[in-house]
Scaffold this active site. Structure first.
Site, PDB file in Angstrom:
ATOM      1  CB  SER A 165      -4.343  -3.324   7.665  1.00 34.39           C
ATOM      2  OG  SER A 165      -4.303  -2.401   8.733  1.00 34.39           O
ATOM      3  CD  GLU A 212      -2.577   1.258   2.641  1.00 35.30           C
ATOM      4  OE1 GLU A 212      -3.529   2.039   2.725  1.00 35.30           O
ATOM      5  OE2 GLU A 212      -2.224   0.499   3.580  1.00 35.30           O
ATOM      6  CG  ASP A 235      -2.897   0.579   9.671  1.00 32.12           C
ATOM      7  OD1 ASP A 235      -3.381   0.697  10.811  1.00 32.12           O
ATOM      8  OD2 ASP A 235      -3.432   1.052   8.654  1.00 32.12           O
ATOM      9  CD  GLU A 291      -5.882  -1.496   3.029  1.00 29.25           C
ATOM     10  OE1 GLU A 291      -6.197  -2.672   3.264  1.00 29.25           O
ATOM     11  OE2 GLU A 291      -4.817  -0.984   3.415  1.00 29.25           O
ATOM     12  CD  GLN A 297      -6.721  -0.430   6.446  1.00 27.16           C
ATOM     13  OE1 GLN A 297      -5.512  -0.407   6.298  1.00 27.16           O
ATOM     14  NE2 GLN A 297      -7.519   0.495   5.927  1.00 27.16           N
TER      15      GLN A 297
END
Length: 757
Positions: free
Chosen positions: A374, A182, A347, A233, A308
């Site tokens: 995540s 990401e 995260d 997400e 998430q």
């Protein structure tokens, strides 16, 4: 001004309190539970009572103590799309304890739990998970996660939006084992350039890693339509209507956006997480767990394949209240209980304390999740444009060792430096070639070299921000797609990467990775709730790493074998320094002191734990004895590795009855012939801390004992650092080597040695 005052005020705190106040945990914020602000993890007194009432025609009259006429948009959406009306009467009639036991019980199949939980309202679901103990939550997660095989997701960003560094760091993440990457950008318009770098770098070590560039939703969708990213997400949902309204959104608009992504072959999960409503001042006095239960129900009704959650941006808010960290993992379980993919937070930096950060992450690692993070910050913390993750690049070794310690699969593996350098170089060069071929930007050789070797963006020459922005705008305006990237890679000689990028585009057409909890393995096989379903049914069932995967988990780059130690030690050997003179006899000189050395001393072991070479340690002891006008003699004690036995054997051979024992690892003592083996006159046992001056003093004191004089008192060196973990494995190997050189049979003869000085 008082003339007796000073610039520094006297600290009147107790020493123990002063010590505690200096610890990093005290940088965190901690709050008392306050339901009025929504600062409560579970069971606010203002949470609604669970309820489900329907008319004879099936019309829902009440949910969670709210009449249908009073439903807000969230209630309306959940009633229509999230709660199974066929199951709700039976499920809602079950007690919370009965439901909790069913969720934890490994004998109850996952499918049965999903069916029953499909009929639970948000308030009922929140009540059920609130009564689970932490270990029970973990047990439930082992059974309830959607995909059998755990995986991990990485953040790959940098302060400069440098696309070559993005590519190199993407390759780094994939070679470590991450299967989703990401990115985000500090400059919004840079997004297309970052997305291209991320896409190319992600396919260098192995095919199949999914990528996203988290930006404003319309632009993110456009990047997806062009094939430059493969999942999203960042479509957020919230637990109170006012927060939706503040963002000009409703559950229906989020459902439309989710469908837009999925219809174009883009894997789609929603984002939520406890604490967001508190941060926005609209928690409505409800508990964080209840509000997140509403969000998870929305995700189910919207049709997203996953969520998430686990605090996300509000993780530190949630963790500040009692039971908050337990709430973070309970959020993940609620996602699993709705049959969705769980991308389990971790995260966002939850604490300044390493111990608290670990306590947040460890339960998820042990129980397993579809994605344990995540967004593990696979880049250095200052380059993480999402904000520091709970774990960042500096924590990779710690995480890999945690996997190894527990023998569980956390989705990652160790990487040797040679492979890592090769992957970073190929990613940077391929990205440079694509940008040059497409006329987007030129990067010189020095820039590539800097990217390959960089810890982070601070190691790069100043990247021309205009260059990156210009390239991004050209990508945007030209309508460049994934097929242009494939063609550019093929034309510039990067055919393998071109095939892999094209393979990702083909996968978009088939759409198999739109299944719940879908990822690709490194052979482009889809692993999902459909094709790799979680089959845990208690001990002896469920996911177990293959032998090959277990070997990856067990192998960390710091691990050393006995063979490795022998090779390392050999680099310090000096064959001409220690010479064998012949069998050693008993001396008769009353000033003689024998120094007994261990079997492998100067044979296979040449460096002590303190870093001194063994010859130098001997030199110091000899110098100390000579300072006392004693006569030293060196003898290798062949039949024991025990320091006490070595020292006593030396004393028995000594004319004075005093001996010094010295092991190759550096421990040393003074012994006397009439003492038991485990007794001694003086002992230096902490080998890593023994200095040359201490060895010299051992020689001096041994000489004084031999002469009947009073020795100078000496104490073992100690430190406030824990040194045992650093050295014990090395010690085990050194002792094994010593034992391999030990000769215990009747022919074992102690040999006299000479040190060439």
């Amino acid at each position: 001004m008082n003339p007796d005052s000073s610039d520094t005020e006297q600290d009147h705190r107790l020493g123990r309190i002063r010590l505690l106040d200096e610890q990093r945990v005290n940088l965190d914020g901690f709050a008392q539970a306050d339901p009025e602000l929504g600062m409560i993890s579970h069971l606010s007194p203002h949470d609604p009572e669970p309820s489900w009432k329907v008319a004879d025609d099936g019309t829902v009259l009440e949910m969670d103590s709210k009449a249908a006429a009073d439903f807000d948009t969230i209630d309306e959406f959940i009633v229509r799309y999230a709660v199974d009306p066929a199951e709700a009467p039976r499920s809602m009639a079950m007690s919370e304890v009965e439901l909790a036991r069913m969720i934890v019980d490994s004998a109850v199949p996952r499918e049965e739990v999903l069916r029953v939980c499909g009929g639970l309202t948000p308030a009922k679901m929140a009540r059920v998970v609130a009564i689970l103990q932490p270990v029970e939550i973990q047990m439930a997660m082992m059974k309830m996660r959607a995909r059998r095989t755990p995986a991990n997701q990485a953040h790959v960003t940098n302060r400069l939006d440098d696309p070559l560094l993005i590519a190199a760091d993407a390759a780094t993440a994939v070679v470590y084992g991450f299967r989703e990457l990401e990115a985000t950008v500090p400059v919004l318009d840079d997004a297309p350039a970052v997305a291209v770098g991320l896409l190319i770098g992600s396919q260098v070590p192995a095919p199949g890693a999914l990528t996203q560039c988290s930006v404003e939703e319309a632009r993110e969708l456009e990047l997806g339509v062009r094939g430059l990213v493969s999942y999203a997400e960042t479509v957020s949902v919230y637990g109170t209507e006012q927060v939706f309204t503040d963002g000009d959104d409703t559950p229906w608009s989020k459902a439309f956006l989710t469908s837009s992504y999925a219809s174009r072959g883009i894997k789609m999960r929603l984002s939520s997480g406890a604490g967001s409503e508190v941060l926005m001042g609209q928690a409505e006095r409800k508990s964080m767990n209840y509000l997140e239960s509403r969000c998870v129900a929305l995700a189910k009704g919207i049709g997203a394949q996953g969520v998430q959650n686990g605090g996300i941006d509000g993780a530190s808010i949630t963790a500040s209240v009692p039971g908050g960290v337990r709430e973070l993992i309970a959020e993940n379980l609620m996602v699993m209980l709705r049959g969705l993919e769980s991308c389990s937070g971790n995260d966002s930096l939850v604490s300044e304390s390493t111990m608290r950060r670990t306590s947040r992450t460890l339960p998820v690692l042990l129980s397993g999740s579809d994605f344990i993070f995540s967004g593990f910050g696979s880049v250095v913390a200052y380059d993480n444009m999402f904000g520091p993750s709970n774990f960042n690049a500096a924590d990779l070794d710690d995480y890999l060792v945690m996997q190894r310690d527990w023998g569980v699969d956390g989705g990652l593996r160790s990487v040797d430096p040679t492979t890592l350098e090769a992957m970073r170089r190929q990613a940077a060069e391929a990205t440079r070639a694509v940008f040059e071929y497409l006329g987007l930007a030129d990067f010189d050789d020095d820039h590539v070299e800097a990217v390959v070797g960089a810890e982070g963006s601070k190691d790069l020459p100043d990247t021309d921000g205009v260059k990156v922005l210009s390239a991004a705008r050209m990508i945007e305006q030209s309508g460049l797609t994934v097929l242009d990237i494939v063609a550019a890679l093929a034309e510039t000689g990067f055919t393998d990467i071109a095939e892999r990028v094209l393979g990702m585009a083909k996968a978009r057409v088939t759409g198999d990775y739109l299944q719940t909890a879908a990822i690709f393995d490194e052979q482009m096989n889809v692993l999902s709730a459909l094709q790799d379903p979680n089959d845990y049914r208690g001990p002896g069932t469920g996911y177990r790493p293959t032998a090959e995967r277990q070997a990856q988990i067990d192998a960390v780059r710091q691990a050393r074998s006995v063979t490795d130690l022998v090779k390392e030690q050999a680099t310090f050997a000096d064959p001409d320094r220690l010479v064998v003179r012949g069998p050693a006899g008993v001396g008769d000189d009353p000033r003689e002191v024998v120094i007994g050395v261990s079997p492998a001393f100067g044979v296979k072991l040449f460096r002590t734990l303190s870093g001194m070479v063994v010859y130098d340690a001997l030199e110091q002891i000899l110098a100390g004895l000579e300072e006392e006008q004693c006569v030293p003699r060196l003898v290798r004690i062949a039949d024991s590795v025990d320091l006490g036995v070595i020292g006593k054997s030396a004393a028995r051979l000594s004319g004075s009855g005093i001996g010094v024992g010295l092991q190759a690892k550096g421990t040393t003592l003074i012994h006397r012939r009439d003492l038991p083996p485990l007794a001694n006159l003086e002992l230096l046992s902490v080998a890593p801390l023994i200095t040359p001056e201490m060895y010299r003093l051992i020689g001096i004191n041994a000489g004084r004992h031999a002469k009947g004089a009073t020795p100078a008192p000496m104490r073992n060196a100690y430190t406030d650092e824990a040194i045992t973990a650093r050295y014990h494995t090395r010690v085990v190997s050194m002792v094994a080597i010593e034992r391999s050189e030990c000769d215990r049979d009747d022919r074992g003869v102690n040999m006299e040695l000479e040190l060439k000085r």
